[in-house]
Design a protein around this motif. Structure first.
Motif, short mmCIF file in Angstrom:
data_model
loop_
_atom_site.label_atom_id
_atom_site.label_comp_id
_atom_site.label_asym_id
_atom_site.label_seq_id
_atom_site.Cartn_x
_atom_site.Cartn_y
_atom_site.Cartn_z
N TYR A 245 -3.73 0.98 -0.54
CA TYR A 245 -2.32 1.00 -0.94
C TYR A 245 -2.18 0.89 -2.45
CZ TYR A 245 -1.33 0.30 4.00
OH TYR A 245 -1.26 0.44 5.35
N PHE B 285 -0.58 3.53 -5.05
CA PHE B 285 0.47 3.18 -6.02
C PHE B 285 0.07 3.60 -7.43
CE2 PHE B 285 1.99 0.14 -9.22
CZ PHE B 285 3.33 0.50 -9.22
N LEU C 180 4.00 9.78 -12.10
CA LEU C 180 5.31 9.54 -12.72
C LEU C 180 5.20 9.67 -14.24
CD1 LEU C 180 8.25 8.51 -12.92
CD2 LEU C 180 7.36 6.18 -12.76
N ILE D 252 2.90 9.47 -0.55
CA ILE D 252 3.66 8.42 0.14
C ILE D 252 3.58 8.63 1.65
CG2 ILE D 252 5.97 7.47 0.52
CD1 ILE D 252 6.58 8.12 -2.42
N PHE E 61 1.34 5.53 2.64
CA PHE E 61 2.30 4.47 2.91
C PHE E 61 2.91 4.63 4.31
CE2 PHE E 61 3.50 3.45 -1.79
CZ PHE E 61 2.29 2.81 -1.94
N VAL F 262 12.39 4.11 -15.15
CA VAL F 262 12.07 2.73 -14.80
C VAL F 262 12.41 2.49 -13.33
CG1 VAL F 262 12.70 0.32 -15.19
CG2 VAL F 262 12.28 1.83 -17.14
N THR G 269 12.38 4.64 -10.96
CA THR G 269 11.36 5.28 -10.12
C THR G 269 10.18 4.34 -9.94
OG1 THR G 269 12.00 7.37 -11.15
CG2 THR G 269 10.02 7.40 -9.80
N ALA G 270 9.73 3.75 -11.05
CA ALA G 270 8.60 2.82 -10.99
C ALA G 270 8.93 1.62 -10.10
CB ALA G 270 8.22 2.36 -12.39
N LEU H 273 8.82 2.74 -6.47
CA LEU H 273 7.44 3.00 -6.03
C LEU H 273 6.72 1.68 -5.78
CD1 LEU H 273 6.33 5.92 -8.39
CD2 LEU H 273 6.81 6.06 -5.94
N PHE H 274 6.94 0.70 -6.66
CA PHE H 274 6.27 -0.60 -6.49
C PHE H 274 6.79 -1.30 -5.25
CE2 PHE H 274 5.39 -5.12 -7.51
CZ PHE H 274 4.01 -4.99 -7.62
N SER I 181 7.75 0.12 -2.61
CA SER I 181 7.11 0.79 -1.48
C SER I 181 5.71 0.23 -1.23
CB SER I 181 7.03 2.30 -1.72
OG SER I 181 7.97 3.00 -0.95
N LEU I 182 5.00 -0.03 -2.33
CA LEU I 182 3.67 -0.64 -2.20
C LEU I 182 3.78 -1.99 -1.50
CD1 LEU I 182 0.64 -1.11 -2.93
CD2 LEU I 182 1.43 -2.06 -5.09
N ALA J 246 4.42 -1.53 2.16
CA ALA J 246 3.21 -1.13 2.90
C ALA J 246 2.31 -2.34 3.15
CB ALA J 246 2.45 -0.05 2.11
N LEU J 247 2.22 -3.23 2.13
CA LEU J 247 1.42 -4.45 2.30
C LEU J 247 2.06 -5.38 3.33
CD1 LEU J 247 0.50 -5.11 -1.46
CD2 LEU J 247 -1.03 -4.29 0.36
N HIS K 278 10.19 3.89 2.77
CA HIS K 278 9.38 4.89 2.08
C HIS K 278 10.13 6.21 1.97
CE1 HIS K 278 6.17 2.08 2.11
NE2 HIS K 278 5.95 2.15 3.40
N ASP L 227 12.42 6.05 -0.84
CA ASP L 227 11.60 6.20 -2.04
C ASP L 227 11.34 7.68 -2.33
OD1 ASP L 227 10.03 5.56 -4.16
OD2 ASP L 227 8.32 4.87 -2.98
#
Lengths: 89, 214
Positions: free
Chosen positions: A9, A13, A20, A50, A54, B70, B72-73, B76-77, B79-80, B83-84, B195, B198
């Protein structure tokens, strides 16, 4: 077990963050109409990452692959038929 | 009857595997309908950009790509983290699950906060259609059209983020009450939705913010 080790994961990322950074910086370079193609290409690559990692499309059933593809396919039908009209007027 | 034991496999399923596949299939079908829901707006964007490409590029330059990038970042984070969280749920790590869900929601809230500041800036700069919209130069009506589409797309996306945050907070509450000891599917299903939201933003960022840098 549907989930993967945390490392995968994190790698996903990092790849997304790099993509990006690339798409953001390339938008400052004038490539003509290739700017749009490039930006969309990167966006598609990010979406695939993704979905694969994900959303666990990788390793899920064939049925889910079909449903995921169907959503995209129907959108493409919508866009291509309408654009086919506009571009040939 | 033990409530938890009956909750694990519902009556209509042979086993837990089948129940999981059914839940995932249902969510993916819903997401396919969501693609079409956003698809109408993406179609409007495509047609108008094709028709008024030049003014769309000019209008896009008025958006602040730092906000978009920013955000977007941030998404994305988040989403990480989600997932965890799904992994923690599957492994039955309750405390970790609650923490990861809260962190995911926090980044969702951060996204919405940044978006709010951006909308405020758009308003101050007279970029909101119908609200004292001002445009220097020709094609003001077509420039306004870009901002209609911008607000419709980002607004619809923001509603989705808000729904996602609410779902994740409910999950965090349920998780801290120990509801997911044997069934992690609600977390996985909500994760799929998060997700997807996202992915929508991954397309909105280049299409809206990067359309006309040069």
């Amino acid at each position: 077990m549907t989930t993967s080790p945390p490392k995968l994961y994190w790698k996903t990322f990092v790849a997304l963050a790099v993509l990006l950074a690339i798409t953001w910086s390339v938008s400052y370079v004038d490539l003509g109409s290739f700017n749009l193609i490039f930006a969309l290409g990167i966006a598609v690559a990010k979406a695939i990452l993704i979905m694969l990692f994900f959303m666990h499309i990788r390793g899920s059933s064939r049925l889910l692959h079909f449903v995921a593809a169907a959503g995209v396919l129907w959108l493409l039908i919508l866009l291509s038929l309408v654009l086919g009209d506009y571009m040939t007027r | 009857m033990n409530a938890i034991a009956t909750a694990v496999v519902a009556e209509q399923f042979d086993d837990i595997e089948q129940q999981h596949s059914a839940a995932k299939l249902g969510m993916w079908i819903f997401l396919a309908t969501e693609v079409m829901f956003f698809g109408g707006l993406f179609l409007a964007y495509t047609v108008y950009r094709f028709t008024y490409g030049h003014v769309f590029a000019l209008a896009s330059r008025h958006l602040d790509d730092v906000f978009g990038g920013v955000n977007t970042a941030v998404l994305l984070f988040s989403s990480l983290l989600m997932a965890l969280a799904v992994r923690a749920a599957e492994l039955g790590r309750r405390k970790q699950l609650v923490r990861l869900l809260l962190a995911t929601a926090l980044f969702g809230v951060l996204f919405m906060t940044i978006k709010a500041f951006e909308y405020r800036k758009d308003f101050v700069e007279h970029l909101v259609p119908r609200f004292d919209f001002r445009w220097d130069g020709p094609d003001a009506a077509n420039a306004e059209l870009f901002f209609w589409i911008y607000f419709a797309l980002t607004g619809l996306h923001a509603i989705h983020v808000t729904v996602g945050i609410a779902l994740i907070l409910v999950l965090a509450l349920l998780a801290s009450a120990g509801k997911f000891s044997q069934n992690f599917m609600p977390v996985e299903i909500t994760g799929l939705y998060w997700h997807f939201v996202d992915i929508v933003w991954v397309f909105l960022f280049p299409l809206l913010y990067l359309a006309g840098h040069r």
